[in-house]
Structure formats: structure tokens, C-alpha cells
Design a protein around this motif. Sequence first.
Motif, PDB file in Angstrom:
ATOM      1  N   ARG A 207       4.271  -9.626   3.431  1.00 36.96           N
ATOM      2  CA  ARG A 207       3.903  -9.631   4.838  1.00 36.96           C
ATOM      3  C   ARG A 207       4.976  -8.932   5.679  1.00 36.96           C
ATOM      4  O   ARG A 207       4.676  -8.190   6.603  1.00 36.96           O
ATOM      5  N   ASP A 210       4.592  -5.211   5.330  1.00 40.77           N
ATOM      6  CA  ASP A 210       3.420  -4.762   6.106  1.00 40.77           C
ATOM      7  C   ASP A 210       3.752  -4.709   7.593  1.00 40.77           C
ATOM      8  O   ASP A 210       3.375  -3.752   8.289  1.00 40.77           O
ATOM      9  N   THR A 211       4.435  -5.733   8.048  1.00 44.57           N
ATOM     10  CA  THR A 211       4.795  -5.781   9.470  1.00 44.57           C
ATOM     11  C   THR A 211       5.756  -4.652   9.815  1.00 44.57           C
ATOM     12  O   THR A 211       5.646  -4.004  10.861  1.00 44.57           O
ATOM     13  N   ASN A 214       4.016  -1.511  10.152  1.00 49.05           N
ATOM     14  CA  ASN A 214       3.192  -1.491  11.363  1.00 49.05           C
ATOM     15  C   ASN A 214       3.973  -1.212  12.640  1.00 49.05           C
ATOM     16  O   ASN A 214       3.372  -1.075  13.691  1.00 49.05           O
TER      17      ASN A 214
HETATM   18  C1  LIG Z   1      -0.794  -4.030  10.085  1.00 47.62           C
HETATM   19  O1  LIG Z   1      -1.713  -3.200  10.738  1.00 47.62           O
HETATM   20  C2  LIG Z   1      -2.996  -3.192  10.152  1.00 47.62           C
HETATM   21  C3  LIG Z   1      -3.833  -2.157  10.852  1.00 47.62           C
HETATM   22  O2  LIG Z   1      -3.756  -2.294  12.240  1.00 47.62           O
HETATM   23  C4  LIG Z   1      -3.614  -4.601  10.233  1.00 47.62           C
HETATM   24  O3  LIG Z   1      -4.873  -4.620   9.622  1.00 47.62           O
HETATM   25  C5  LIG Z   1      -2.693  -5.573   9.527  1.00 47.62           C
HETATM   26  O4  LIG Z   1      -3.179  -6.884   9.670  1.00 47.62           O
HETATM   27  C6  LIG Z   1      -1.269  -5.479  10.066  1.00 47.62           C
HETATM   28  N1  LIG Z   1      -0.427  -6.285   9.224  1.00 47.62           N
HETATM   29  C7  LIG Z   1       0.561  -7.039   9.673  1.00 47.62           C
HETATM   30  C8  LIG Z   1       1.252  -7.889   8.694  1.00 47.62           C
HETATM   31  O5  LIG Z   1       0.884  -7.048  10.830  1.00 47.62           O
END
Ligand SMILES: *[C@@H]1O[C@H](CO)[C@@H](O)[C@H](O)[C@H]1NC(C)=O
Length: 310
Positions: A207, A210-211, A214
Motif C-alpha cells: 500500500r 502504491d501511495t 500516486n
Molecule cells: C492510487 O491511484 C489509483 C488510481 O487513481 C487508485 O485506484 C488507487 O486506489 C490509489 N492507491 C492508493 C494506495 O492510494
Amino acid sequence: MAARPRPRPRRFADHRLLRRLLLLLSLALLLVLLGHLPALLLRRANSLGRRCLPAATDRRLLFFPRPVPGPRLSFAIVTLADEDASASGGRRSFRGVLAASARNKRAYAAAHGYGLVSLPASAVDPGRPPSWSKVLALRAQLRHHDWLFWNDADTLVTNPEISLDQILFSVIGHSDFDESPDLVLTEDFGGVNAGVFFIRRSKWSERFLDTWWNQTSFVHFGSTRSGDNAALKHLIDHLSAEEMKAHVLIAKMQCLFNSYPWILTWKSVHRLIFHLPTTWKGVYSDGDFMIHFAGIDDKPSWTNKILGEI
Ligand SMILES: *[C@@H]1O[C@H](CO)[C@@H](O)[C@H](O)[C@H]1NC(C)=O
């Protein structure tokens, strides 16, 4: 109208000029010596009493060459592949650095039985500066190993005797995988450094990566700062105290696995005077595990110099 030369005063003037020249020369020599003194001393930080591995575990490491108890964990070093330099338009000299660094990491990984993952060109996202792609590479590799050790390309293992589990054991204090933090970092003058760090296989790490990916507002082209380090800093700064305590560990000593060489510049002299403890904790000294040529312009000659020494 020609002045008649008078021999005596002129000889006298010659003398004065010579004396001044000598004075200037010795002043210059003194400055050069003073300038090099910090470099000489800092390079010997470890023999002057600095401890990069905490002392308690240091002694344990001394008595038991393979001290880390518990099941053997799988490690992989993740880095940038050497062929990527041409793909990303890197200078010729930097390709030499990448190749030397890759050879150095291959030898280290082979000696300790670690995986080595070189980020292939296909994994580099063209929409961002290449250094952002570490986040994708780590995310993709996370499920395959217990620990990933990210290395920027401008790093070298300088003490291959030290193993990655020794480093983690010394900083975490135990070897219970499930109770371990997920992210192990070092700090330099600017805060946490994204050039060399450990990340553990866990849901939290997935996570977090991913963050991190983002944080698009930090993506920055056309400067030396690509934004990935700033984004990491931002994320770390905004974690709650509990989350920080449970998941992130910042090593007290930067030199545990991310030492920077000290070179004579106005900036480094300024830092030496006003941030002496930070300089001391992070400066590269003989015996350190890893050198990181962060912010150094002439990486090729530094790489050659250090490779020649070790
Ligand atoms: C990152 O961005 C994607 C696309 O906007 C989104 O689907 C995802 O939930 C986000 N992940 C996190 C961990 O913020």
C-alpha cells in the motif's frame, strides 16, 4: 622620457616581491592543507571511534560470524540495469558507472546468495523521470522476496563482509520477520534518502508503494530533482506517530548502509561547520558497508577511485 634605473632600490623591491610571493605561496599551501584535513580525518571516522553498527550487536557480530538467528530470509537487491543508461539518454561516463556498479552488486549478491534484480528498460515508465521507476520495480518484486534492498545506480558495496541480515538485525534489534518494520531508511542533511533503503514483504509495504507512486504532484522533469525523494519525504512526514512507530525505522547512523564521500566544496565545508553531527554520521569512512555518490558531479572518477581502493 626614460627614467634612469637605480640598481639598489630595485634589488630591494625584488626582495620584497619575492617575500610577498613566498608568503602568498605558503598561505595557499596552508589553505590547501586545511582544506584536505577534514577529508583525511573524516575518511578515518571509523578508526576515530565512530560506530555504524550499534555497539551491542557489534560485539555479538564479532563473536559469531553468522549471528542472525531464526529462519534464513530471502533478500534481493533491486537496482537499475546498466543497459538503461543509453535508453534514458545518459552520458557516456555515467554508463561506465552503471556497469561498474552492476558488476560490484553482482559479486556481492552472488557471495551472499541474494537475488539481484536489475530494472529492465521496459519497466521504466516514460511518463516520469527514470528514478520514479524504482517504486514500480519494488512493487513488482515485493511478493518474491522477504526483503528488498533498493540501490541507486551510483552506489558501491565497499565492505562485502557485512551481510544484509546483519545490517537489519543490528538496526531492528531482533530477527522476528513478522514483528519487523516495513521500511528501513537513513537520513541525510535533507531528511530521508530514497537512494538506498530496505522494504519488507507485507501488505503495508504494498500500500505504501502504491501511495508513493500516486504522488503525481511531485513528478518533476528537467532538473536534478525528479521528485520521488520529495514524495517519499512528504509521505513519511505525514504518517501518524503510531504508523511511523509500527512500520518505519530510520537508522541512527546513516553510515550503516548509505555513506556519502566528503569532498571539498563550499557547501560541504559549510555543512561540516554547521551540521557536524550529520556529516559525521553519514560520511564515508574505510570499513563502511556502502558508498553512495549522492550529489557528486564526477561520479566516474569517484567510482574508479573507490573501486581501486577496495
Ligand atoms: C492510487 O491511484 C489509483 C488510481 O487513481 C487508485 O485506484 C488507487 O486506489 C490509489 N492507491 C492508493 C494506495 O492510494
